[in-house]
Write an enzyme that holds these catalytic residues in place. Structure first.
Site, mmCIF file in Angstrom:
data_model
loop_
_atom_site.group_PDB
_atom_site.id
_atom_site.type_symbol
_atom_site.label_atom_id
_atom_site.label_comp_id
_atom_site.label_asym_id
_atom_site.label_seq_id
_atom_site.Cartn_x
_atom_site.Cartn_y
_atom_site.Cartn_z
ATOM 1 N N ARG A 101 0.569 14.229 -12.691
ATOM 2 C CA ARG A 101 -0.242 13.215 -11.996
ATOM 3 C C ARG A 101 -0.883 13.728 -10.706
ATOM 4 N NH1 ARG A 101 5.076 11.556 -11.780
ATOM 5 N NH2 ARG A 101 6.073 11.705 -9.735
ATOM 6 N N ASP A 102 -1.776 12.866 -10.179
ATOM 7 C CA ASP A 102 -2.409 12.994 -8.866
ATOM 8 C C ASP A 102 -3.472 14.092 -8.822
ATOM 9 O OD1 ASP A 102 -0.432 11.122 -8.399
ATOM 10 O OD2 ASP A 102 0.885 12.504 -7.315
ATOM 11 N N MET A 109 0.849 -1.201 0.000
ATOM 12 C CA MET A 109 0.000 0.000 0.000
ATOM 13 C C MET A 109 0.875 1.238 0.000
ATOM 14 S SD MET A 109 -2.123 1.304 3.336
ATOM 15 C CE MET A 109 -3.830 0.890 3.076
ATOM 16 N N ASN A 110 0.531 2.248 -0.853
ATOM 17 C CA ASN A 110 1.086 3.589 -0.630
ATOM 18 C C ASN A 110 -0.034 4.612 -0.601
ATOM 19 O OD1 ASN A 110 1.991 2.817 -3.582
ATOM 20 N ND2 ASN A 110 2.088 5.007 -3.675
ATOM 21 N N ASP A 111 0.081 5.734 -1.259
ATOM 22 C CA ASP A 111 -0.781 6.911 -1.032
ATOM 23 C C ASP A 111 -2.267 6.640 -0.762
ATOM 24 O OD1 ASP A 111 1.544 7.586 -2.336
ATOM 25 O OD2 ASP A 111 0.592 8.789 -3.868
ATOM 26 N N GLN A 157 -3.319 3.490 -3.080
ATOM 27 C CA GLN A 157 -2.421 2.854 -4.040
ATOM 28 C C GLN A 157 -2.070 1.469 -3.513
ATOM 29 O OE1 GLN A 157 -0.615 4.664 -7.164
ATOM 30 N NE2 GLN A 157 -2.817 4.722 -6.889
HETATM 31 C C1 FRU Z 1 3.371 9.513 -4.457
HETATM 32 C C2 FRU Z 1 3.288 8.831 -5.822
HETATM 33 C C3 FRU Z 1 2.305 9.559 -6.719
HETATM 34 C C4 FRU Z 1 1.903 8.500 -7.683
HETATM 35 C C5 FRU Z 1 1.876 7.277 -6.810
HETATM 36 C C6 FRU Z 1 2.294 6.017 -7.518
HETATM 37 O O1 FRU Z 1 3.812 8.680 -3.442
HETATM 38 O O2 FRU Z 1 4.582 8.747 -6.409
HETATM 39 O O3 FRU Z 1 2.825 10.712 -7.338
HETATM 40 O O4 FRU Z 1 0.651 8.763 -8.255
HETATM 41 O O5 FRU Z 1 2.764 7.517 -5.744
HETATM 42 O O6 FRU Z 1 2.059 4.903 -6.736
#
Ligand code: FRU
Length: 490
Positions: free
Chosen positions: A169-170, A44-46, A62
């Site tokens: 992105r984002d 898991m990330n963001d 994520q």
């Molecule tokens: C931030 C990031 C975002 C991207 C995502 C990819 O941690 O690098 O910019 O969308 O993680 O997993």
């Protein structure tokens, strides 16, 4: 750059998936947290798409379900009535279309007249050797809040404006006066930027210009995960810039998360600050939601790119922070208060104070699922420093230390003897005050410290042994008075 971590072969993925299932058959897999949102398995990330929708909180994130490392990004999905107790829902987005072949990257969620709609970045690797990528913005809708359908109109933004770098992105989307707005992270000539778009229908977007940017200072080459909103009588931009260089005790993480406070005039954000939001080792890619009570609530990824993650040996990685309510202080700073629902976690509360601590005072050991709520009265004390040692091993081999230095007016979280993890300390200045209130949350492999109702927050991962549960308060060079001190077992 961190967004390209390479693709895995099918065989590698299957092997990893098997490992992950095995790891998670054991609920007590090493370092698993108990009251934080984590993926059911894998990576898991963001936080993505945080939203209060139809009376419930949704948190997407994520996610790589097939292994403990970053891979082609999916969107995991959790739902909660109180932001504390989460239930897992099926994966909401998986990569695979021509426009999001290599990942459904971070983004946000909106309520479009009753339809839960996700807005996310499609990630496409063009040349892995040369790190050439294409990123675009897409939407996906759901009728039931569980299953999502990618729109035929995707990508709804094909590419960044001419002359920009490839990182784009984002998207964070919100509605104001009947118009949809989007901020999205970008880069131009290696300076981080946030771009502003608007739309009537979420499918056709018009570029409105640069909302904010690094004007050539030490503010990074790419601003990831922007979020923009009104707080009190000001506007706030949150961003996670890559490439900010260390300056003394500041900006020591691989990447930072910062806030900027200012005014919003004709599509331009006039700002006066660029300040770290959390001072710990592990806080990144924060995102907020506005809930039914009008609270602006922030959740961050409680890890850091490139930091060793000992839980990976056990088949998983990544967690979200506890939810925090953002408040603009009288000095124009942002405080992050632990949300009031966190008291729901308290199973048993034991008052220990008042205490007059000369050297060291043991606090009952209460395991590694604990909140310590303590007040230190500085006016009645003559110590030059004081603090709390926690997650201490009985044989003295492990401890994590929170130490307030009253001569330097600083607080330090030192995890250099915390166990298996990457170690290191973080120090931050604090205001002189008559009292210092501390709320310290420990959840097996995480620590979150809220000082004076969230004026200063320090979030770090630690990896002590399961048996390292001792806790003491200490004073140096004199004594410290603690009018109250309560241990809450969580
Ligand atoms: C931030 C990031 C975002 C991207 C995502 C990819 O941690 O690098 O910019 O969308 O993680 O997993």
């Amino acid at each position: 750059m961190n967004q390209v971590h390479g693709n895995k072969s099918h065989r590698e993925r299957v092997t990893q998936a098997t490992k992950t299932v095995q790891a998670n058959q054991n609920e007590r897999a090493a370092y698993r947290l108990r009251y934080h949102l984590m993926a059911p398995s894998g990576w898991m990330n963001d936080p993505n798409g945080l939203i209060y929708f139809n009376g419930q909180y949704h948190a997407f994130y994520q996610h790589y379900p097939y292994g403990e490392t970053w891979g082609p990004m999916h969107w995991g999905h959790g739902i909660s009535d109180d932001l504390i107790h989460w239930h897992h829902l099926p994966v909401a987005l998986a990569p695979g279309e021509a426009y999001d072949r290599d990942g459904c990257f971070s983004g946000s969620a909106v309520d479009d007249q009753g339809t839960l709609t996700l807005i996310y970045t499609g990630h496409n690797v063009i040349d892995p050797e040369k790190d050439v990528i294409v990123q675009n913005q897409n939407i996906a809708r759901s009728r039931d809040g569980i299953h999502f359908y990618k729109a035929n109109a995707n990508p709804v933004i094909h590419q960044q404006p001419a002359g920009m770098g490839q990182d784009f992105r984002d998207p964070k989307v919100w509605r104001e006066n009947g118009v949809w707005f989007m901020v999205v992270g970008a880069t131009k000539h290696d300076q981080g930027q946030v771009l502003l778009y608007e739309s009537a229908n979420l499918e056709e977007w018009t570029y409105r210009g640069v909302l904010a940017q690094n004007d050539g200072g030490n503010e990074g080459y790419m601003w990831e995960c922007p979020d923009f909103f009104k707080l009190g009588d000001k506007y706030v931009l949150l961003a996670s810039p890559q490439g900010v260089e260390p300056e003394g005790d500041r900006y020591l993480n691989h990447h930072q998360t910062v806030y900027m406070v200012g005014d919003y005039v004709n599509g331009q954000f006039i700002r006066s600050s660029f300040t770290e939001l959390d001072y710990g080792h592990d806080f990144y890619a924060v995102q907020t939601l506005l809930d039914g009570k009008g609270r602006r609530i922030a959740i961050g990824w409680m890890d850091m790119w490139e930091s060793p993650k000992p839980s990976q040996k056990h088949g998983w990685a990544g967690a979200m922070t506890l939810p925090r309510e953002l408040v603009l202080t009288e000095e124009g700073k942002i405080a992050m208060k632990p949300i009031e629902e966190l008291t729901l976690l308290r199973q048993q509360s034991t008052p220990i104070g008042p205490l007059h601590v000369k050297h060291v005072h043991p606090i009952l050991s209460s395991g590694n699922l604990v909140e310590l709520e303590a007040q230190f009265a500085l006016v009645d004390s003559d110590a030059s420093a004081f603090g709390i040692r926690f997650c201490c091993a009985a044989d003295g081999s492990e401890e994590t230390v929170l130490r307030f230095d009253l001569l330097k007016h600083t607080v330090t979280l030192d995890r250099s003897r915390s166990g298996e993890g990457p170690g290191g300390a973080r120090t931050v200045s604090i205001k002189s005050a008559a009292t210092i209130d501390v709320r310290l949350f420990i959840d097996r492999s995480s620590v979150e410290v809220f000082i004076n109702d969230g004026e200063t927050v320090i979030t770090s991962r630690i990896y002590p042994q399961e048996t390292s549960t001792g806790m003491t308060v200490f004073a140096e060079g004199g004594s410290i008075v603690m009018p109250t001190c309560t241990v809450h077992k969580l």
